[in-house]
Write a protein that holds these residues in place. Sequence first.
Motif, PDB file in Angstrom:
ATOM      1  N   THR A  50       5.828   4.605  -2.810  1.00 11.01           N
ATOM      2  CA  THR A  50       4.910   4.730  -1.677  1.00 11.01           C
ATOM      3  C   THR A  50       3.471   4.338  -2.022  1.00 11.01           C
ATOM      4  OG1 THR A  50       4.573   7.081  -2.210  1.00 11.01           O
ATOM      5  CG2 THR A  50       6.262   6.553  -0.571  1.00 11.01           C
ATOM      6  N   GLU A  52       0.858   1.744  -2.569  1.00 12.61           N
ATOM      7  CA  GLU A  52       0.583   0.326  -2.329  1.00 12.61           C
ATOM      8  C   GLU A  52      -0.086  -0.304  -3.546  1.00 12.61           C
ATOM      9  OE1 GLU A  52       1.367  -1.776   0.093  1.00 12.61           O
ATOM     10  OE2 GLU A  52       2.519  -0.199   1.094  1.00 12.61           O
ATOM     11  N   ASP A 138       5.783   5.909   4.654  1.00 16.34           N
ATOM     12  CA  ASP A 138       4.649   6.652   5.201  1.00 16.34           C
ATOM     13  C   ASP A 138       4.720   8.153   4.927  1.00 16.34           C
ATOM     14  OD1 ASP A 138       3.571   4.304   6.330  1.00 16.34           O
ATOM     15  OD2 ASP A 138       4.876   4.491   8.080  1.00 16.34           O
ATOM     16  N   SER A 140       3.935  11.608   3.574  1.00 12.16           N
ATOM     17  CA  SER A 140       2.599  12.070   3.169  1.00 12.16           C
ATOM     18  C   SER A 140       2.587  12.585   1.731  1.00 12.16           C
ATOM     19  CB  SER A 140       2.123  13.183   4.108  1.00 12.16           C
ATOM     20  OG  SER A 140       2.898  14.350   3.920  1.00 12.16           O
TER      21      SER A 140
END
Length: 315
Positions: A50, A52, A138, A140
């Motif tokens: 997750t 980037e 996405d 969290s």
Amino acid sequence: MTLYIPFICLAIGCALNWKGLPQGVLKITDRIVTFSLILLMAVIGLNVGTSEQVMNNLGRIGFNCLVLCLGAILFAVSLFVLLEKTVMPLEEIRQKLLEEKGLDIKLPKKGKGPDPLAFILPASIIAGILAGRFLVPDISDGALDTILNVSLVLLYTGAGVSLASARTAFDYLKKLGFRILLMPIAIFVGGILSGAVFGKILGVDLLWSVTASASMGYYSLPGAFMTEAYGVEAGVYGFMVNVLRDVCTIILMPLLTRISKGAPIASGAGGCMDTMFVPVSRAVGPELSLAALLVGALVTIIVPFWLPLSGMILG
């Protein structure tokens, strides 16, 4: 995870099994620990998948981070082996302790094949990376932290139950005494030396390579600190070098156990206080499990002081 939480969970686990739990309960506990460990590896993968910053830099930077990670493990393990052959003979201490207790000093017999977890845990990390990249990109950070902390609480409580069944761990720690301080020092020095050597070879900024390599598997703080202090690319090194240390420790565990008694601890480094505690404990045996935890805690204390200090020394 807060520094004192692992010790509290271990104490609770020990208390639950201090007078002995039924075998059925112990088997269930072991299954819960195994499930939590697999979940924990998946969360490590999710943290990578997750991110980037990490996924966008898996080419040249990813290769450099892998080399720096393996170099840190190599130097730390080498220094550990040197300690074991001189002032800290871990296996000899273990055998003497068990002999004093009138227990069997032979190592446990290995099964016919490798431990299935040797394949399941790396596969869980890979599955987590893929899920983080393609299925739940996405998710969290709060959700990941919650899953991570729940897994660690279950792992440590289960480990405490196991410790109560192997109380020689406490006696082993006493026999090591102040020599246990040599363990985190060896890991730290190994990280500094390897960061300098391989940073030079790879052409990586020495401040980045040494700071990341000597952060000893504590990947969350170095990543954030180095991003803020030196930029995004430096932060990628701070995170990747150290998260890869967990991954490589799991993959290399069969080899590490053949090298020496303390090699898994040297490789796990700061992870011995959280993510790597159970895998390392299973590899080194119950006598050394508390030592591994203490080494992980000491390393975790060192890193927050090391990060700004490295900039003052190398900047």
